[in-house]
Design a protein around this motif. Structure first.
Motif, mmCIF file in Angstrom:
data_model
loop_
_atom_site.group_PDB
_atom_site.id
_atom_site.type_symbol
_atom_site.label_atom_id
_atom_site.label_comp_id
_atom_site.label_asym_id
_atom_site.label_seq_id
_atom_site.Cartn_x
_atom_site.Cartn_y
_atom_site.Cartn_z
ATOM 1 N N PRO A 182 31.523 48.495 42.304
ATOM 2 C CA PRO A 182 32.978 48.717 42.321
ATOM 3 C C PRO A 182 33.322 49.952 43.145
ATOM 4 O O PRO A 182 33.624 51.015 42.613
ATOM 5 C CB PRO A 182 33.305 48.910 40.832
ATOM 6 C CG PRO A 182 32.066 49.518 40.260
ATOM 7 C CD PRO A 182 30.917 48.875 41.009
ATOM 8 N N CYS A 188 36.649 45.266 43.030
ATOM 9 C CA CYS A 188 36.884 45.126 41.586
ATOM 10 C C CYS A 188 37.236 43.681 41.218
ATOM 11 O O CYS A 188 37.139 43.304 40.049
ATOM 12 C CB CYS A 188 37.998 46.056 41.132
ATOM 13 S SG CYS A 188 37.538 47.809 41.109
ATOM 14 N N ALA A 189 37.638 42.892 42.201
ATOM 15 C CA ALA A 189 37.950 41.486 41.936
ATOM 16 C C ALA A 189 36.705 40.712 41.506
ATOM 17 O O ALA A 189 36.819 39.595 40.974
ATOM 18 C CB ALA A 189 38.562 40.841 43.176
ATOM 19 N N HIS A 191 34.148 42.429 39.747
ATOM 20 C CA HIS A 191 33.488 43.265 38.747
ATOM 21 C C HIS A 191 33.287 42.496 37.443
ATOM 22 O O HIS A 191 34.235 42.035 36.816
ATOM 23 C CB HIS A 191 34.320 44.522 38.477
ATOM 24 C CG HIS A 191 33.619 45.533 37.626
ATOM 25 N ND1 HIS A 191 32.469 46.168 38.019
ATOM 26 C CD2 HIS A 191 33.907 46.018 36.386
ATOM 27 C CE1 HIS A 191 32.074 47.011 37.079
ATOM 28 N NE2 HIS A 191 32.925 46.930 36.076
ATOM 29 N N TRP A 244 37.944 33.617 47.347
ATOM 30 C CA TRP A 244 36.882 34.469 46.810
ATOM 31 C C TRP A 244 35.717 34.579 47.783
ATOM 32 O O TRP A 244 35.093 35.631 47.894
ATOM 33 C CB TRP A 244 36.396 33.950 45.459
ATOM 34 C CG TRP A 244 37.382 34.036 44.344
ATOM 35 C CD1 TRP A 244 37.606 33.100 43.368
ATOM 36 C CD2 TRP A 244 38.294 35.112 44.054
ATOM 37 N NE1 TRP A 244 38.593 33.513 42.509
ATOM 38 C CE2 TRP A 244 39.033 34.746 42.896
ATOM 39 C CE3 TRP A 244 38.564 36.339 44.659
ATOM 40 C CZ2 TRP A 244 40.010 35.572 42.343
ATOM 41 C CZ3 TRP A 244 39.547 37.149 44.107
ATOM 42 C CH2 TRP A 244 40.251 36.775 42.976
ATOM 43 N N ARG A 278 37.575 47.207 35.354
ATOM 44 C CA ARG A 278 37.906 46.028 34.549
ATOM 45 C C ARG A 278 39.410 45.813 34.489
ATOM 46 O O ARG A 278 39.899 44.678 34.474
ATOM 47 C CB ARG A 278 37.320 46.168 33.148
ATOM 48 C CG ARG A 278 35.798 46.095 33.115
ATOM 49 C CD ARG A 278 35.231 46.237 31.713
ATOM 50 N NE ARG A 278 33.776 46.230 31.736
ATOM 51 C CZ ARG A 278 33.027 45.132 31.784
ATOM 52 N NH1 ARG A 278 33.625 43.947 31.795
ATOM 53 N NH2 ARG A 278 31.718 45.206 31.810
ATOM 54 N N TYR A 281 40.448 44.324 37.736
ATOM 55 C CA TYR A 281 40.059 42.907 37.748
ATOM 56 C C TYR A 281 41.113 42.035 37.074
ATOM 57 O O TYR A 281 41.420 40.938 37.547
ATOM 58 C CB TYR A 281 38.714 42.721 37.054
ATOM 59 C CG TYR A 281 38.312 41.257 36.958
ATOM 60 C CD1 TYR A 281 37.645 40.639 38.006
ATOM 61 C CD2 TYR A 281 38.635 40.499 35.832
ATOM 62 C CE1 TYR A 281 37.302 39.298 37.942
ATOM 63 C CE2 TYR A 281 38.306 39.154 35.764
ATOM 64 C CZ TYR A 281 37.639 38.556 36.815
ATOM 65 O OH TYR A 281 37.314 37.224 36.748
ATOM 66 N N GLN A 282 41.685 42.523 35.986
ATOM 67 C CA GLN A 282 42.697 41.759 35.268
ATOM 68 C C GLN A 282 43.923 41.484 36.136
ATOM 69 O O GLN A 282 44.632 40.499 35.921
ATOM 70 C CB GLN A 282 43.120 42.522 33.998
ATOM 71 C CG GLN A 282 42.038 42.638 32.946
ATOM 72 C CD GLN A 282 41.561 41.286 32.457
ATOM 73 O OE1 GLN A 282 42.362 40.390 32.192
ATOM 74 N NE2 GLN A 282 40.247 41.126 32.336
ATOM 75 N N GLY A 285 41.741 39.746 39.953
ATOM 76 C CA GLY A 285 40.520 38.956 39.926
ATOM 77 C C GLY A 285 40.613 37.620 39.233
ATOM 78 O O GLY A 285 39.615 36.896 39.169
#
Length: 310
Positions: A182, A188-189, A191, A244, A278, A281-282, A285
């Motif tokens: 990260p 982070c997408a 992670h 992705w 994290r 990511y929310q 991601g």
């Protein structure tokens, strides 16, 4: 899955993505109550009318039939192949992308063997079953494509689309045999949502190797780094899976460059805190974010090369 039953195409198909996430996490959606007139370009009446217009929120399309949904998905996949060629992520006959048919979820569409990604049209795609037999189409399919994608589609009902090509930075980063770090907002997408397959056993020509890849991918991860091989990404939509892959390839490039610039390699890199990563990511991601990220690229490539939709 995008569709659970093999019912006639008159039935409304299911859209293969959760839509309960509010778009206001990444977009301004409320109209201001402030009343103004743009002098020189509108009258007061036109200004009042403009203030009443609803703000358009872009979301997933809805389909009236399986045929309509299938055509849309084939066009998205063909556009993805054009993007792979544009970015030079193709390599001879290597590389393949698939999506699960919305009406018959035990079948999937794939590119034929030895067709240049930059020439692929929606009508060129081939429909195959999980036994490696051609259902629609008259061209042959890469055996490795079937072994990899057949295993993934068979094991993961949530995977609508899977992408794998031999892109230069992905296959270079794969030689490290470790996950992405990260080190940026973009990384982070991935992670906590990707893994590494450490056992390169040659070209994937056996069912056993396909099952090994599935096991390494795990029940929830969206991406896999195949050591000494390259990248593989998945998604609940065609759009998401392709995005992705493009994003992961760039993250591999970014980390290679960052490690090359430091005397001690990755040990000198400043990592984003796990809890922060994290949280990021929310926001960037999940499936909805992946879908949205692909739309500008789809608009670009279909305007440049509209024949991919044919």
């Amino acid at each position: 899955m995008s569709a659970e039953a093999t019912t006639p195409s008159t039935e409304q198909p299911k859209v293969p993505i959760e839509q309960n996430r509010s778009p206001d996490r990444y977009a301004i959606i409320l109209r201001s109550k402030r009343q103004i007139v743009l002098t020189g370009s509108e009258t007061e009446e036109e200004a009042r009318e403009a203030e009443k217009q609803p703000v358009h929120i872009q979301g997933l399309p809805k389909f009236m039939s399986f045929h309509e949904q299938r055509t849309h998905m084939k066009q998205k996949l063909a556009a993805g192949f054009r993007l792979m060629a544009l970015y030079r992520y193709d390599e001879g006959v290597a590389g393949h992308m698939t999506f699960r048919d919305p009406e018959y979820p035990d079948l999937f569409w794939v590119n034929s063997l030895a067709q240049y990604f930059g020439h692929i049209k929606a009508s060129d795609l081939v429909l195959v079953d999980h036994q490696g037999k051609i259902v629609r189409g008259n061209t042959v399919v890469n055996k490795a494509a079937f072994m990899i994608h057949g295993a993934i589609h068979g094991a993961r009902d949530d995977v609508i689309c899977a992408v794998h090509t031999h892109s230069i930075y992905g296959r270079t980063f794969s030689t490290f045999g470790r996950e992405l770090l990260p080190i940026s907002q973009d990384s982070c997408a991935f992670h906590g949502a990707h893994s590494v397959y450490p056992d390169f056993g040659g070209v994937v020509y056996t069912p056993e190797e396909g099952q090994n890849l599935v096991k390494a991918l795990g029940p929830t991860n969206k991406a896999l780094i195949l050591q000494n091989h390259g990248l593989l990404t998945t998604g609940k939509t065609v759009d998401e899976a392709i995005w992705w892959f493009l994003a992961m390839e760039r993250c591999c490039e970014s980390q290679i460059l960052a490690e090359s610039a430091h005397p001690n390699g990755w040990k000198d890199l400043k990592l984003i805190d796990d809890q922060v990563a994290r949280g990021v990511y929310q926001n960037i991601g999940d499936a909805q974010a992946g879908y949205m990220q692909f739309q500008p690229l789809y608009q670009m490539i279909t305007k440049m090369q509209p024949d991919c939709l044919e």
